[in-house]
Design a protein around this motif. Structure first.
Motif, PDB file in Angstrom:
ATOM      1  N   LYS A  20      90.228  32.462  59.556  1.00 38.57           N
ATOM      2  CA  LYS A  20      90.919  31.735  60.524  1.00 38.57           C
ATOM      3  C   LYS A  20      92.093  31.262  60.348  1.00 38.57           C
ATOM      4  O   LYS A  20      92.973  31.266  61.073  1.00 38.57           O
ATOM      5  CB  LYS A  20      89.455  30.993  60.865  1.00 38.57           C
ATOM      6  N   ASP A  21      92.442  30.556  59.492  1.00 37.56           N
ATOM      7  CA  ASP A  21      93.521  30.010  58.786  1.00 37.56           C
ATOM      8  C   ASP A  21      95.174  31.254  59.332  1.00 37.56           C
ATOM      9  O   ASP A  21      96.206  30.790  59.372  1.00 37.56           O
ATOM     10  CB  ASP A  21      94.137  30.077  57.616  1.00 37.56           C
ATOM     11  N   VAL A  22      94.456  32.236  59.113  1.00 36.39           N
ATOM     12  CA  VAL A  22      96.286  33.428  59.351  1.00 36.39           C
ATOM     13  C   VAL A  22      96.249  33.657  60.927  1.00 36.39           C
ATOM     14  O   VAL A  22      97.219  33.435  61.452  1.00 36.39           O
ATOM     15  CB  VAL A  22      95.491  34.685  58.841  1.00 36.39           C
ATOM     16  N   GLU A  23      94.936  33.251  61.595  1.00 41.58           N
ATOM     17  CA  GLU A  23      95.140  33.317  63.166  1.00 41.58           C
ATOM     18  C   GLU A  23      95.494  32.626  63.542  1.00 41.58           C
ATOM     19  O   GLU A  23      96.266  31.967  64.682  1.00 41.58           O
ATOM     20  CB  GLU A  23      93.952  34.175  62.966  1.00 41.58           C
ATOM     21  N   CYS A  82      87.334  28.341  73.739  1.00 40.48           N
ATOM     22  CA  CYS A  82      87.766  28.560  72.975  1.00 40.48           C
ATOM     23  C   CYS A  82      88.296  29.353  71.826  1.00 40.48           C
ATOM     24  O   CYS A  82      88.633  28.617  71.018  1.00 40.48           O
ATOM     25  CB  CYS A  82      89.616  28.177  73.291  1.00 40.48           C
ATOM     26  N   SER A  83      88.140  30.552  71.535  1.00 41.17           N
ATOM     27  CA  SER A  83      88.142  30.736  69.707  1.00 41.17           C
ATOM     28  C   SER A  83      88.753  31.380  69.412  1.00 41.17           C
ATOM     29  O   SER A  83      89.759  32.440  69.521  1.00 41.17           O
ATOM     30  CB  SER A  83      86.082  31.130  70.142  1.00 41.17           C
ATOM     31  N   ILE A  84      89.706  31.338  67.875  1.00 42.70           N
ATOM     32  CA  ILE A  84      90.745  32.362  66.974  1.00 42.70           C
ATOM     33  C   ILE A  84      89.823  32.832  66.469  1.00 42.70           C
ATOM     34  O   ILE A  84      88.747  32.152  65.712  1.00 42.70           O
ATOM     35  CB  ILE A  84      91.398  31.503  66.815  1.00 42.70           C
ATOM     36  N   ALA A  85      89.438  34.546  66.136  1.00 44.58           N
ATOM     37  CA  ALA A  85      88.505  34.672  65.282  1.00 44.58           C
ATOM     38  C   ALA A  85      89.370  34.848  63.867  1.00 44.58           C
ATOM     39  O   ALA A  85      90.815  34.600  63.674  1.00 44.58           O
ATOM     40  CB  ALA A  85      88.957  36.283  66.127  1.00 44.58           C
ATOM     41  N   LYS A  86      88.687  35.422  62.851  1.00 45.97           N
ATOM     42  CA  LYS A  86      88.671  35.842  61.785  1.00 45.97           C
ATOM     43  C   LYS A  86      90.262  36.521  61.899  1.00 45.97           C
ATOM     44  O   LYS A  86      89.735  37.492  62.252  1.00 45.97           O
ATOM     45  CB  LYS A  86      88.268  35.837  60.774  1.00 45.97           C
ATOM     46  N   ASN A  87      91.163  36.438  60.991  1.00 45.40           N
ATOM     47  CA  ASN A  87      91.966  37.564  60.594  1.00 45.40           C
ATOM     48  C   ASN A  87      91.561  38.801  60.136  1.00 45.40           C
ATOM     49  O   ASN A  87      91.955  39.881  60.228  1.00 45.40           O
ATOM     50  CB  ASN A  87      93.192  36.919  59.902  1.00 45.40           C
TER      51      ASN A  87
END
Length: 178
Positions: A20-23, A82-87
């Motif tokens: 997730k850090d990347v995205e 609100c969800s950010i996914a793993k790269n």
């Protein structure tokens, strides 16, 4: 969320796929673009000061997920997800869709979820939005805010149509030839 894949992220064909850090870096300033309060339940090592400076509210992930009751209460107290996914999921267009998102939908809570290819299998609509850019996420949050009741109804309808345990288990058993 966990910030980073530890100890090492997966690699395929010489390309490293991050967590997730990347995205999340791509969406660090998202809270400054919307009147919605955006919160991250975070575990592990992460640049907490930078995340807070980006406008995100932080919660301890362990505190909101230590028990099923605490997790349920956290989801129910939320306005939505609100969800950010793993790269890795985004880059490979894997179709990944979080069980957490399914739980939000089952609670009748709308979700704005980074596109991983999932929208080919679960229909986006008033209470379930896919995004690839910050602008799309902001627009989705605004659409939900404009008619929250409709978004909540749609979220629950999606959960009932696509994530009922009886239907999911039947498909798994059929696909396994059982």
């Amino acid at each position: 969320m966990s910030w980073k894949i530890e100890p090492t992220p997966p690699s395929l064909g010489g390309r490293v796929y991050g967590g997730k850090d990347v995205e999340f870096e791509r969406f660090m300033d998202l809270p400054s673009r919307t009147p919605e309060t955006l919160e991250v339940a975070l575990s592990g090592a992460a640049p907490r000061e930078r995340i807070v400076a980006g406008g995100w509210r932080l919660r301890d992930a362990r505190g909101v997920s230590a028990t099923m009751a605490a997790y349920r209460d956290y989801l129910l107290a939320s306005r939505g997800e609100c969800s950010i996914a793993k790269n890795a999921y985004v880059a490979l267009r894997s179709g990944w869709f979080s069980t957490r998102t399914a739980a939000y939908l089952a609670c009748g809570k709308p979700a704005v979820v980074q596109e991983t290819g999932w929208s080919a299998h679960v229909p986006p609509g008033p209470g379930l939005h896919a995004f690839t850019t910050a602008e799309q996420a902001v627009a989705a949050l605004a659409a939900i805010r404009a008619d929250y009741a409709r978004a909540c109804r749609y979220a629950r309808e999606v959960a009932e149509a696509h994530f009922r345990a009886e239907d999911v288990c039947a498909r798994l058993l059929t696909d396994a030839g059982l």
